[in-house]
Design a protein around this motif. Sequence first.
Motif, PDB file in Angstrom:
ATOM      1  N   GLU A 192     -33.818  50.012   7.827  1.00 27.70           N
ATOM      2  CA  GLU A 192     -32.568  50.760   7.723  1.00 27.70           C
ATOM      3  C   GLU A 192     -32.838  52.261   7.704  1.00 27.70           C
ATOM      4  N   LEU A 193     -33.810  52.674   6.910  1.00 28.25           N
ATOM      5  CA  LEU A 193     -34.133  54.101   6.821  1.00 28.25           C
ATOM      6  C   LEU A 193     -34.681  54.626   8.142  1.00 28.25           C
ATOM      7  N   GLU A 194     -35.527  53.859   8.780  1.00 31.72           N
ATOM      8  CA  GLU A 194     -36.075  54.270  10.071  1.00 31.72           C
ATOM      9  C   GLU A 194     -34.958  54.380  11.112  1.00 31.72           C
ATOM     10  N   SER A 195     -34.035  53.415  11.105  1.00 25.25           N
ATOM     11  CA  SER A 195     -32.917  53.451  12.052  1.00 25.25           C
ATOM     12  C   SER A 195     -31.989  54.630  11.787  1.00 25.25           C
ATOM     13  N   ALA A 196     -31.952  55.097  10.526  1.00 22.05           N
ATOM     14  CA  ALA A 196     -31.102  56.232  10.160  1.00 22.05           C
ATOM     15  C   ALA A 196     -31.762  57.569  10.460  1.00 22.05           C
ATOM     16  N   GLY A 197     -32.969  57.539  11.030  1.00 23.78           N
ATOM     17  CA  GLY A 197     -33.618  58.783  11.440  1.00 23.78           C
ATOM     18  C   GLY A 197     -34.691  59.290  10.504  1.00 23.78           C
ATOM     19  N   PHE A 198     -35.104  58.453   9.530  1.00 18.20           N
ATOM     20  CA  PHE A 198     -36.158  58.840   8.599  1.00 18.20           C
ATOM     21  C   PHE A 198     -37.473  58.159   8.958  1.00 18.20           C
ATOM     22  N   HIS A 199     -38.562  58.795   8.578  1.00 13.57           N
ATOM     23  CA  HIS A 199     -39.886  58.187   8.690  1.00 13.57           C
ATOM     24  C   HIS A 199     -40.357  57.834   7.287  1.00 13.57           C
ATOM     25  N   VAL A 200     -40.615  56.560   7.034  1.00 15.58           N
ATOM     26  CA  VAL A 200     -41.034  56.115   5.716  1.00 15.58           C
ATOM     27  C   VAL A 200     -42.519  56.404   5.546  1.00 15.58           C
ATOM     28  N   VAL A 201     -42.821  57.259   4.573  1.00 10.25           N
ATOM     29  CA  VAL A 201     -44.206  57.650   4.287  1.00 10.25           C
ATOM     30  C   VAL A 201     -44.861  56.644   3.369  1.00 10.25           C
ATOM     31  N   SER A 202     -44.124  56.191   2.353  1.00 13.61           N
ATOM     32  CA  SER A 202     -44.653  55.189   1.427  1.00 13.61           C
ATOM     33  C   SER A 202     -43.509  54.368   0.868  1.00 13.61           C
ATOM     34  N   GLN A 203     -43.826  53.140   0.477  1.00 12.44           N
ATOM     35  CA  GLN A 203     -42.844  52.240  -0.123  1.00 12.44           C
ATOM     36  C   GLN A 203     -43.580  51.470  -1.216  1.00 12.44           C
ATOM     37  N   GLU A 204     -43.223  51.757  -2.469  1.00 14.04           N
ATOM     38  CA  GLU A 204     -43.994  51.250  -3.599  1.00 14.04           C
ATOM     39  C   GLU A 204     -43.072  50.598  -4.618  1.00 14.04           C
ATOM     40  N   GLY A 205     -43.639  50.280  -5.782  1.00 12.10           N
ATOM     41  CA  GLY A 205     -42.882  49.665  -6.855  1.00 12.10           C
ATOM     42  C   GLY A 205     -42.993  48.159  -6.814  1.00 12.10           C
ATOM     43  N   LEU A 206     -42.605  47.527  -7.926  1.00 14.86           N
ATOM     44  CA  LEU A 206     -42.736  46.078  -8.052  1.00 14.86           C
ATOM     45  C   LEU A 206     -42.027  45.336  -6.933  1.00 14.86           C
ATOM     46  N   LEU A 207     -40.811  45.767  -6.595  1.00 13.96           N
ATOM     47  CA  LEU A 207     -40.039  45.131  -5.527  1.00 13.96           C
ATOM     48  C   LEU A 207     -39.944  46.026  -4.287  1.00 13.96           C
ATOM     49  N   LYS A 208     -40.773  47.058  -4.228  1.00  9.54           N
ATOM     50  CA  LYS A 208     -40.847  47.983  -3.079  1.00  9.54           C
ATOM     51  C   LYS A 208     -39.568  48.776  -2.895  1.00  9.54           C
ATOM     52  N   GLY A 209     -38.973  49.187  -4.021  1.00 12.04           N
ATOM     53  CA  GLY A 209     -37.737  49.966  -3.946  1.00 12.04           C
ATOM     54  C   GLY A 209     -37.918  51.446  -4.165  1.00 12.04           C
ATOM     55  N   ASP A 210     -39.170  51.911  -4.286  1.00 13.95           N
ATOM     56  CA  ASP A 210     -39.455  53.340  -4.438  1.00 13.95           C
ATOM     57  C   ASP A 210     -40.017  53.866  -3.131  1.00 13.95           C
ATOM     58  N   VAL A 211     -39.266  54.743  -2.482  1.00  7.84           N
ATOM     59  CA  VAL A 211     -39.580  55.160  -1.115  1.00  7.84           C
ATOM     60  C   VAL A 211     -39.706  56.669  -1.022  1.00  7.84           C
ATOM     61  N   VAL A 212     -40.740  57.111  -0.317  1.00  6.05           N
ATOM     62  CA  VAL A 212     -40.865  58.505   0.109  1.00  6.05           C
ATOM     63  C   VAL A 212     -40.649  58.525   1.615  1.00  6.05           C
TER      64      VAL A 212
END
Length: 249
Positions: A226-246
């Motif tokens: 969703e973030l990539e489709s919205a024009g963002f580049h995901v640098v990292s995705q962390e956290g227990l359920l992977k809900g913390d995103v840079v």
Amino acid sequence: MEVRVRYYYAEHEDAYRRLQQEGMTQWSELFEEGRAADFGAFPNREFLEHALRCLDLPATSEVDVLEYGCGTGPAACFLAARGFRVDAIDLIPQAITVARRFAAERGADVRFSVQDVCALADEPVRKQYDVIVDSYCLQSIVTDADRGRLFAAVRARLRDEGYYLVSTAMYDAERVYEPGFRYDPTTGICYEEAPYAASRQDMIEIDGTSYLPHRRHLQPMALRDELESAGFHVVSQEGLLKGDVVARC
């Protein structure tokens, strides 16, 4: 400003009224039974502490930060205490009133204002930021259209070399939805049975019952896509359920 008739307004208005009446300091205290009031122990603090150490940013005194959905302001005050120049918005006036009081008590220089982040996409861009922070707001912005407007507002206000820091609730196989709620695994949308007197805006009918959008709990790859489709580049995705995103534009 679009507020009172939207699905995400009434719940938050009621919650911040209760929070103020019961002397709580932040949203998470409403839903964690027995949790002691601790303004500094906000849910995404650990993520922010870690992420901010890793970002390629100028000196904090030169960094402009926007937090949307700031609630009573714990994350905004945390950022200001570290020297960042912080603007913070929330759509609930009562939340901003409390946030200003807490910031003043702590000597935190935060510029708070009442604003619906979904409406920002339709407003002129008056300022851009080095960092934009979402502290568990995104899961309450449920529909594709509203999330698209939110992301458009962020993109327009994020500087070319800026960072978008998102903490959001995710799909959890162990989560049990209470009676009156209905989860759609194909979209990640959780619907809440609509009160009889609810506005029909945003309402849908499922099997003869009226529902309003309530939360969006995505799986990790769906959020990244969703973030990539919205024009963002995901640098990292962390956290227990992977809900913390840079992310970056």
